[in-house]
Design a protein around this motif. Structure first.
Motif, PDB file in Angstrom:
ATOM      1  N   GLY A 280       0.828  -1.207   0.000  1.00  0.00           N
ATOM      2  CA  GLY A 280       0.000   0.000   0.000  1.00  0.00           C
ATOM      3  C   GLY A 280       0.860   1.254   0.000  1.00  0.00           C
ATOM      4  O   GLY A 280       0.578   2.233  -0.698  1.00  0.00           O
ATOM      5  N   TYR A 281       1.912   1.216   0.811  1.00  0.00           N
ATOM      6  CA  TYR A 281       2.818   2.369   0.882  1.00  0.00           C
ATOM      7  C   TYR A 281       3.479   2.633  -0.474  1.00  0.00           C
ATOM      8  O   TYR A 281       3.526   3.755  -0.967  1.00  0.00           O
ATOM      9  N   LEU A 282       3.980   1.537  -1.095  1.00  0.00           N
ATOM     10  CA  LEU A 282       4.642   1.682  -2.397  1.00  0.00           C
ATOM     11  C   LEU A 282       3.678   2.148  -3.472  1.00  0.00           C
ATOM     12  O   LEU A 282       4.033   2.977  -4.321  1.00  0.00           O
ATOM     13  N   LEU A 283       2.434   1.640  -3.434  1.00  0.00           N
ATOM     14  CA  LEU A 283       1.429   2.052  -4.410  1.00  0.00           C
ATOM     15  C   LEU A 283       1.108   3.537  -4.258  1.00  0.00           C
ATOM     16  O   LEU A 283       0.989   4.276  -5.240  1.00  0.00           O
ATOM     17  N   GLY A 284       0.975   3.991  -3.013  1.00  0.00           N
ATOM     18  CA  GLY A 284       0.705   5.420  -2.766  1.00  0.00           C
ATOM     19  C   GLY A 284       1.842   6.300  -3.261  1.00  0.00           C
ATOM     20  O   GLY A 284       1.626   7.363  -3.851  1.00  0.00           O
ATOM     21  N   LYS A 285       3.068   5.866  -3.038  1.00  0.00           N
ATOM     22  CA  LYS A 285       4.240   6.613  -3.494  1.00  0.00           C
ATOM     23  C   LYS A 285       4.259   6.722  -5.000  1.00  0.00           C
ATOM     24  O   LYS A 285       4.568   7.774  -5.561  1.00  0.00           O
ATOM     25  N   LEU A 286       3.927   5.604  -5.658  1.00  0.00           N
ATOM     26  CA  LEU A 286       3.930   5.567  -7.116  1.00  0.00           C
ATOM     27  C   LEU A 286       2.904   6.529  -7.689  1.00  0.00           C
ATOM     28  O   LEU A 286       3.166   7.262  -8.636  1.00  0.00           O
ATOM     29  N   LEU A 287       1.704   6.534  -7.090  1.00  0.00           N
ATOM     30  CA  LEU A 287       0.644   7.419  -7.581  1.00  0.00           C
ATOM     31  C   LEU A 287       0.991   8.890  -7.339  1.00  0.00           C
ATOM     32  O   LEU A 287       0.755   9.749  -8.184  1.00  0.00           O
ATOM     33  N   SER A 288       1.550   9.210  -6.197  1.00  0.00           N
ATOM     34  CA  SER A 288       1.921  10.607  -5.931  1.00  0.00           C
ATOM     35  C   SER A 288       3.092  11.035  -6.816  1.00  0.00           C
ATOM     36  O   SER A 288       3.188  12.168  -7.238  1.00  0.00           O
ATOM     37  N   GLY A 289       3.987  10.091  -7.141  1.00  0.00           N
ATOM     38  CA  GLY A 289       5.096  10.382  -8.055  1.00  0.00           C
ATOM     39  C   GLY A 289       4.606  10.722  -9.434  1.00  0.00           C
ATOM     40  O   GLY A 289       5.165  11.542 -10.132  1.00  0.00           O
ATOM     41  N   GLY A 290       3.510  10.152  -9.863  1.00  0.00           N
ATOM     42  CA  GLY A 290       2.922  10.465 -11.170  1.00  0.00           C
ATOM     43  C   GLY A 290       2.505  11.913 -11.229  1.00  0.00           C
ATOM     44  O   GLY A 290       2.672  12.588 -12.225  1.00  0.00           O
ATOM     45  N   ASN A 291       1.933  12.441 -10.128  1.00  0.00           N
ATOM     46  CA  ASN A 291       1.554  13.856 -10.091  1.00  0.00           C
ATOM     47  C   ASN A 291       2.787  14.749 -10.198  1.00  0.00           C
ATOM     48  O   ASN A 291       2.770  15.790 -10.832  1.00  0.00           O
ATOM     49  N   GLY A 292       3.898  14.312  -9.542  1.00  0.00           N
ATOM     50  CA  GLY A 292       5.151  15.072  -9.633  1.00  0.00           C
ATOM     51  C   GLY A 292       5.653  15.126 -11.058  1.00  0.00           C
ATOM     52  O   GLY A 292       6.145  16.143 -11.517  1.00  0.00           O
ATOM     53  N   ASN A 293       5.523  14.009 -11.775  1.00  0.00           N
ATOM     54  CA  ASN A 293       5.944  13.999 -13.174  1.00  0.00           C
ATOM     55  C   ASN A 293       5.118  14.952 -14.009  1.00  0.00           C
ATOM     56  O   ASN A 293       5.601  15.573 -14.940  1.00  0.00           O
ATOM     57  N   ALA A 294       3.824  15.042 -13.659  1.00  0.00           N
ATOM     58  CA  ALA A 294       2.953  15.958 -14.392  1.00  0.00           C
ATOM     59  C   ALA A 294       3.417  17.396 -14.194  1.00  0.00           C
ATOM     60  O   ALA A 294       3.446  18.194 -15.128  1.00  0.00           O
ATOM     61  N   VAL A 295       3.808  17.700 -12.953  1.00  0.00           N
ATOM     62  CA  VAL A 295       4.304  19.056 -12.675  1.00  0.00           C
ATOM     63  C   VAL A 295       5.580  19.303 -13.453  1.00  0.00           C
ATOM     64  O   VAL A 295       5.773  20.347 -14.073  1.00  0.00           O
ATOM     65  N   SER A 296       6.502  18.323 -13.453  1.00  0.00           N
ATOM     66  CA  SER A 296       7.765  18.469 -14.175  1.00  0.00           C
ATOM     67  C   SER A 296       7.513  18.661 -15.667  1.00  0.00           C
ATOM     68  O   SER A 296       8.186  19.442 -16.325  1.00  0.00           O
ATOM     69  N   GLU A 297       6.535  17.964 -16.187  1.00  0.00           N
ATOM     70  CA  GLU A 297       6.209  18.087 -17.603  1.00  0.00           C
ATOM     71  C   GLU A 297       5.758  19.508 -17.936  1.00  0.00           C
ATOM     72  O   GLU A 297       6.154  20.065 -18.962  1.00  0.00           O
ATOM     73  N   ASP A 298       4.960  20.102 -17.059  1.00  0.00           N
ATOM     74  CA  ASP A 298       4.520  21.484 -17.273  1.00  0.00           C
ATOM     75  C   ASP A 298       5.708  22.449 -17.264  1.00  0.00           C
ATOM     76  O   ASP A 298       5.774  23.392 -18.064  1.00  0.00           O
ATOM     77  N   VAL A 299       6.644  22.195 -16.353  1.00  0.00           N
ATOM     78  CA  VAL A 299       7.841  23.050 -16.291  1.00  0.00           C
ATOM     79  C   VAL A 299       8.616  22.978 -17.593  1.00  0.00           C
ATOM     80  O   VAL A 299       9.041  23.997 -18.159  1.00  0.00           O
ATOM     81  N   TYR A 300       8.796  21.758 -18.118  1.00  0.00           N
ATOM     82  CA  TYR A 300       9.540  21.604 -19.369  1.00  0.00           C
ATOM     83  C   TYR A 300       8.809  22.233 -20.547  1.00  0.00           C
ATOM     84  O   TYR A 300       9.424  22.816 -21.436  1.00  0.00           O
ATOM     85  N   LYS A 301       7.466  22.114 -20.531  1.00  0.00           N
ATOM     86  CA  LYS A 301       6.686  22.748 -21.609  1.00  0.00           C
ATOM     87  C   LYS A 301       6.888  24.257 -21.594  1.00  0.00           C
ATOM     88  O   LYS A 301       7.031  24.896 -22.644  1.00  0.00           O
ATOM     89  N   ASN A 302       6.888  24.834 -20.386  1.00  0.00           N
ATOM     90  CA  ASN A 302       7.101  26.282 -20.270  1.00  0.00           C
ATOM     91  C   ASN A 302       8.489  26.680 -20.763  1.00  0.00           C
ATOM     92  O   ASN A 302       8.664  27.692 -21.444  1.00  0.00           O
ATOM     93  N   ARG A 303       9.483  25.862 -20.421  1.00  0.00           N
ATOM     94  CA  ARG A 303      10.847  26.153 -20.861  1.00  0.00           C
ATOM     95  C   ARG A 303      10.956  26.086 -22.383  1.00  0.00           C
ATOM     96  O   ARG A 303      11.597  26.921 -23.019  1.00  0.00           O
ATOM     97  N   ILE A 304      10.323  25.071 -22.958  1.00  0.00           N
ATOM     98  CA  ILE A 304      10.348  24.920 -24.418  1.00  0.00           C
ATOM     99  C   ILE A 304       9.689  26.126 -25.085  1.00  0.00           C
ATOM    100  O   ILE A 304      10.200  26.680 -26.066  1.00  0.00           O
ATOM    101  N   ALA A 305       8.552  26.554 -24.528  1.00  0.00           N
ATOM    102  CA  ALA A 305       7.847  27.710 -25.102  1.00  0.00           C
ATOM    103  C   ALA A 305       8.724  28.964 -25.037  1.00  0.00           C
ATOM    104  O   ALA A 305       8.800  29.753 -25.987  1.00  0.00           O
TER     105      ALA A 305
END
Length: 201
Positions: A19-44
């Motif tokens: 359960g702990y590992l599953l929760g970490k994995l799901l919250s890490g996905g949100n972090g990746n989404a944030v990182s993706e937005d940062v990279y999109k802004n940099r590219i723009a």
């Protein structure tokens, strides 16, 4: 030991860990989404900077084109002035040459410094040049102080070599500069310098 109690505890611990590992994995996905937005802004931003750079480059090219056009026009004007013989630049240059050529020889000033009569364009005024070497220079069409002042050391040595072994040993390193001082009428400066020289060296 009672295995019936140990097995449920072990299964519970494994479930908690999963359960702990599953929760970490799901919250890490949100972090990746944030990182993706940062990279999109940099590219723009980088794309915008690139467009700005391109527009600046073209404005610079236009600036250089204008400069080249002006230089070509100036060059053409200069060529036409030269061919017609009426260019002011050519006239001013000719006037400058004429003024240099009009340096007058002052025999009295030369006599005052050297204590003897000095003839204009007498190459023997140059320390290291005697009557024979003067004749060698005259043979090579070097007959004035101005002409000698414009001779390279190689030319001076060539003149000396033409006289044979007796003249090759002379060192003409200072002769053009001495001749220039004589041509310019800088008699005091020439005399002071010659006091420090040894046979023109």
């Amino acid at each position: 030991m009672n295995w019936c109690i140990l097995i449920p505890l072990l299964v519970g611990a494994i479930c908690a860990l999963l359960g702990y590992l599953l929760g970490k994995l799901l919250s890490g996905g949100n972090g990746n989404a944030v990182s993706e937005d940062v990279y999109k802004n940099r590219i723009a931003k980088l794309e915008a900077d690139l467009e700005t750079c391109k527009s600046d480059k073209f404005s610079d090219i236009n600036l250089y084109k204008n400069k080249i056009t002006k230089l070509e026009a100036d060059l053409q004007a200069c060529k036409s002035s030269k061919s017609s013989g009426a260019g002011t630049a050519v006239s001013s240059f000719a006037a400058g040459v004429a003024s240099v050529a009009k340096i007058t020889f002052d025999a009295d000033a030369a006599k005052a410094v050297f204590g003897k009569k000095i003839k204009q364009d007498d190459l023997t005024v140059v320390e290291g040049i005697g009557p024979k070497i003067k004749e060698l220079f005259h043979t090579h069409d070097v007959k004035t102080w101005q002409a000698l002042s414009q001779c390279s050391l190689e030319k001076c040595q060539e003149v000396l070599n033409s006289g044979g072994d007796r003249y090759k040993i002379h060192k003409p390193g200072t002769w053009p500069k001495q001749a220039l001082l004589a041509f310019q009428g800088k008699w005091k400066e020439l005399s002071d310098w010659q006091d420090k020289l040894d046979g023109g060296k």
